[in-house]
Motif scaffolding. Structure first.
Motif, PDB file in Angstrom:
ATOM      1  N   LYS A  56      28.695   0.576  -0.163  1.00 25.88           N
ATOM      2  CA  LYS A  56      30.055   0.724   0.356  1.00 25.88           C
ATOM      3  C   LYS A  56      30.100   0.656   1.873  1.00 25.88           C
ATOM      4  O   LYS A  56      31.141   0.413   2.464  1.00 25.88           O
ATOM      5  CB  LYS A  56      30.659   2.043  -0.120  1.00 25.88           C
ATOM      6  CG  LYS A  56      30.907   2.050  -1.609  1.00 25.88           C
ATOM      7  CD  LYS A  56      31.574   3.318  -2.051  1.00 25.88           C
ATOM      8  CE  LYS A  56      31.800   3.239  -3.556  1.00 25.88           C
ATOM      9  NZ  LYS A  56      32.549   4.345  -4.074  1.00 25.88           N
ATOM     10  N   ASP A  57      28.938   0.906   2.512  1.00 26.17           N
ATOM     11  CA  ASP A  57      28.889   0.872   3.970  1.00 26.17           C
ATOM     12  C   ASP A  57      27.503   0.404   4.413  1.00 26.17           C
ATOM     13  O   ASP A  57      26.672   0.033   3.590  1.00 26.17           O
ATOM     14  CB  ASP A  57      29.231   2.239   4.569  1.00 26.17           C
ATOM     15  CG  ASP A  57      28.294   3.346   4.094  1.00 26.17           C
ATOM     16  OD1 ASP A  57      27.093   3.072   3.855  1.00 26.17           O
ATOM     17  OD2 ASP A  57      28.750   4.491   3.962  1.00 26.17           O
ATOM     18  N   SER A  58      27.251   0.453   5.709  1.00 26.98           N
ATOM     19  CA  SER A  58      26.003  -0.089   6.261  1.00 26.98           C
ATOM     20  C   SER A  58      24.882   0.939   6.378  1.00 26.98           C
ATOM     21  O   SER A  58      23.933   0.729   7.135  1.00 26.98           O
ATOM     22  CB  SER A  58      26.280  -0.706   7.631  1.00 26.98           C
ATOM     23  OG  SER A  58      26.741   0.291   8.515  1.00 26.98           O
ATOM     24  N   THR A  59      24.943   2.020   5.619  1.00 25.16           N
ATOM     25  CA  THR A  59      23.920   3.070   5.702  1.00 25.16           C
ATOM     26  C   THR A  59      22.512   2.507   5.566  1.00 25.16           C
ATOM     27  O   THR A  59      21.621   2.837   6.346  1.00 25.16           O
ATOM     28  CB  THR A  59      24.164   4.152   4.635  1.00 25.16           C
ATOM     29  OG1 THR A  59      25.445   4.735   4.875  1.00 25.16           O
ATOM     30  CG2 THR A  59      23.096   5.233   4.685  1.00 25.16           C
ATOM     31  N   ASN A  88      32.513  -3.141   0.323  1.00 29.38           N
ATOM     32  CA  ASN A  88      32.880  -3.296   1.731  1.00 29.38           C
ATOM     33  C   ASN A  88      31.760  -3.861   2.593  1.00 29.38           C
ATOM     34  O   ASN A  88      31.994  -4.687   3.472  1.00 29.38           O
ATOM     35  CB  ASN A  88      33.335  -1.950   2.306  1.00 29.38           C
ATOM     36  CG  ASN A  88      34.557  -1.426   1.593  1.00 29.38           C
ATOM     37  OD1 ASN A  88      35.438  -2.185   1.219  1.00 29.38           O
ATOM     38  ND2 ASN A  88      34.608  -0.124   1.381  1.00 29.38           N
ATOM     39  N   TYR A  89      30.545  -3.407   2.363  1.00 25.05           N
ATOM     40  CA  TYR A  89      29.410  -3.885   3.148  1.00 25.05           C
ATOM     41  C   TYR A  89      29.246  -5.392   2.973  1.00 25.05           C
ATOM     42  O   TYR A  89      29.145  -6.136   3.946  1.00 25.05           O
ATOM     43  CB  TYR A  89      28.149  -3.135   2.714  1.00 25.05           C
ATOM     44  CG  TYR A  89      26.877  -3.586   3.370  1.00 25.05           C
ATOM     45  CD1 TYR A  89      26.659  -3.401   4.726  1.00 25.05           C
ATOM     46  CD2 TYR A  89      25.870  -4.195   2.632  1.00 25.05           C
ATOM     47  CE1 TYR A  89      25.485  -3.803   5.330  1.00 25.05           C
ATOM     48  CE2 TYR A  89      24.695  -4.596   3.225  1.00 25.05           C
ATOM     49  CZ  TYR A  89      24.505  -4.402   4.567  1.00 25.05           C
ATOM     50  OH  TYR A  89      23.340  -4.806   5.156  1.00 25.05           O
TER      51      TYR A  89
END
Length: 138
Positions: A56-59, A88-89
Protein backbone atom coordinates in the motif's frame (compact mmCIF):
# COMPACT_ATOMS: atom_id res chain seq x y z
CA UNK A 1 22.16 -30.82 -10.51
CA UNK A 2 24.56 -30.46 -13.40
CA UNK A 3 28.30 -30.58 -12.75
CA UNK A 4 28.69 -27.22 -14.53
CA UNK A 5 26.34 -25.50 -12.10
CA UNK A 6 27.67 -27.34 -9.06
CA UNK A 7 31.14 -25.91 -9.73
CA UNK A 8 29.78 -22.39 -9.04
CA UNK A 9 27.67 -23.14 -5.96
CA UNK A 10 28.93 -22.85 -2.43
CA UNK A 11 27.28 -24.27 0.65
CA UNK A 12 23.72 -22.94 1.01
CA UNK A 13 22.69 -21.16 4.21
CA UNK A 14 19.59 -22.70 5.80
CA UNK A 15 19.13 -20.63 8.99
CA UNK A 16 15.48 -19.62 9.37
CA UNK A 17 14.94 -16.08 8.13
CA UNK A 18 18.42 -15.95 6.59
CA UNK A 19 18.22 -18.57 3.83
CA UNK A 20 20.50 -17.98 0.85
CA UNK A 21 22.22 -19.59 -2.07
CA UNK A 22 25.92 -18.87 -1.99
CA UNK A 23 28.32 -18.96 -4.90
CA UNK A 24 32.04 -19.71 -5.05
CA UNK A 25 32.59 -16.12 -6.28
CA UNK A 26 31.40 -14.78 -2.91
CA UNK A 27 28.06 -13.62 -4.34
CA UNK A 28 24.80 -14.72 -2.78
CA UNK A 29 21.10 -14.83 -3.50
CA UNK A 30 18.82 -14.45 -0.50
CA UNK A 31 15.36 -13.39 0.55
CA UNK A 32 14.26 -10.89 3.15
CA UNK A 33 11.03 -10.19 4.98
CA UNK A 34 8.98 -7.14 4.05
CA UNK A 35 9.28 -4.22 6.42
CA UNK A 36 10.77 -0.85 7.21
CA UNK A 37 14.07 -2.44 8.23
CA UNK A 38 14.29 -4.84 5.28
CA UNK A 39 17.85 -5.34 4.13
CA UNK A 40 19.45 -3.24 6.89
CA UNK A 41 23.09 -4.15 7.41
CA UNK A 42 23.43 -5.50 3.87
CA UNK A 43 24.94 -3.90 0.80
CA UNK A 44 22.83 -4.80 -2.19
CA UNK A 45 23.82 -4.53 -5.83
CA UNK A 46 20.38 -5.55 -7.00
CA UNK A 47 17.02 -5.90 -5.25
CA UNK A 48 13.65 -7.08 -6.53
CA UNK A 49 10.32 -6.13 -5.04
CA UNK A 50 7.99 -8.79 -6.39
CA UNK A 51 4.19 -8.59 -6.36
CA UNK A 52 4.38 -4.85 -5.78
CA UNK A 53 0.59 -4.64 -6.09
CA UNK A 54 0.35 -6.02 -2.53
CA UNK A 55 2.10 -2.98 -1.01
CA UNK A 56 0.00 0.00 0.00
CA UNK A 57 3.01 2.28 0.47
CA UNK A 58 6.78 2.45 -0.01
CA UNK A 59 7.72 0.89 3.36
CA UNK A 60 9.59 -2.01 1.73
CA UNK A 61 11.51 0.30 -0.58
CA UNK A 62 12.47 2.59 2.31
CA UNK A 63 14.14 -0.39 3.94
CA UNK A 64 16.03 -1.45 0.82
CA UNK A 65 17.07 1.97 -0.49
CA UNK A 66 19.85 2.70 2.03
CA UNK A 67 21.50 -0.66 1.26
CA UNK A 68 21.94 0.35 -2.38
CA UNK A 69 22.77 4.04 -2.20
CA UNK A 70 26.55 3.56 -2.06
CA UNK A 71 26.68 0.94 -4.83
CA UNK A 72 27.36 2.49 -8.25
CA UNK A 73 25.03 1.00 -10.84
CA UNK A 74 22.79 -0.74 -8.30
CA UNK A 75 19.36 -1.71 -9.58
CA UNK A 76 15.94 -1.86 -7.97
CA UNK A 77 13.35 -3.87 -9.87
CA UNK A 78 9.69 -3.36 -9.01
CA UNK A 79 7.65 -6.09 -10.67
CA UNK A 80 4.02 -7.08 -10.35
CA UNK A 81 0.74 -8.21 -11.74
CA UNK A 82 -1.78 -5.41 -12.34
CA UNK A 83 -3.10 -4.99 -8.83
CA UNK A 84 -6.29 -3.37 -7.56
CA UNK A 85 -7.59 -0.06 -6.22
CA UNK A 86 -5.47 -0.33 -3.03
CA UNK A 87 -2.20 -0.92 -4.93
CA UNK A 88 -0.96 2.62 -4.27
CA UNK A 89 2.73 1.75 -4.35
CA UNK A 90 2.47 0.06 -7.75
CA UNK A 91 0.18 2.76 -9.16
CA UNK A 92 2.78 5.38 -8.28
CA UNK A 93 5.38 3.55 -10.35
CA UNK A 94 2.90 2.97 -13.17
CA UNK A 95 2.01 6.66 -13.34
CA UNK A 96 5.66 7.71 -13.18
CA UNK A 97 6.65 5.21 -15.88
CA UNK A 98 3.89 6.25 -18.24
CA UNK A 99 4.73 9.93 -17.73
CA UNK A 100 8.43 9.29 -18.42
CA UNK A 101 7.67 7.41 -21.62
CA UNK A 102 5.19 10.03 -22.79
CA UNK A 103 7.65 12.86 -22.09
CA UNK A 104 10.38 11.30 -24.23
CA UNK A 105 13.00 12.48 -21.72
CA UNK A 106 16.16 10.46 -21.21
CA UNK A 107 16.19 8.61 -17.93
CA UNK A 108 17.97 5.83 -16.07
CA UNK A 109 14.54 4.27 -15.52
CA UNK A 110 13.20 1.39 -17.57
CA UNK A 111 9.44 1.09 -17.64
CA UNK A 112 7.92 -2.01 -19.19
CA UNK A 113 4.18 -2.54 -19.28
CA UNK A 114 2.36 -5.45 -20.80
CA UNK A 115 -1.34 -4.67 -20.88
CA UNK A 116 -4.33 -3.97 -23.04
CA UNK A 117 -5.36 -0.33 -23.52
CA UNK A 118 -7.40 1.04 -20.62
CA UNK A 119 -10.45 1.52 -22.83
CA UNK A 120 -10.37 -2.10 -24.11
CA UNK A 121 -13.49 -4.18 -23.48
CA UNK A 122 -12.51 -6.98 -21.05
CA UNK A 123 -15.27 -9.20 -22.52
CA UNK A 124 -13.97 -8.87 -26.09
CA UNK A 125 -11.86 -11.92 -27.08
CA UNK A 126 -9.49 -9.59 -28.92
CA UNK A 127 -8.59 -7.99 -25.58
CA UNK A 128 -7.48 -11.33 -24.16
CA UNK A 129 -5.18 -11.80 -27.15
CA UNK A 130 -3.69 -8.31 -26.98
CA UNK A 131 0.10 -8.39 -27.01
CA UNK A 132 1.42 -4.98 -26.13
CA UNK A 133 5.01 -4.12 -26.84
CA UNK A 134 6.98 -2.93 -23.85
CA UNK A 135 7.63 0.74 -23.54
CA UNK A 136 10.72 2.17 -21.99
CA UNK A 137 12.41 5.43 -21.20
CA UNK A 138 16.12 6.03 -21.37
Amino acid sequence: MSAELEAFLGKPRWQAGSEALRFTTGAGLGIDAVGGKTGHGDTLIEAHIDEAYAHKDSTVECGIGPTMITVPGSQLWVVSAAGHQDSNYLMGYRDMGRALVESGRESRTLYWEYSAPEDADPLDPATANFHAAGISAG
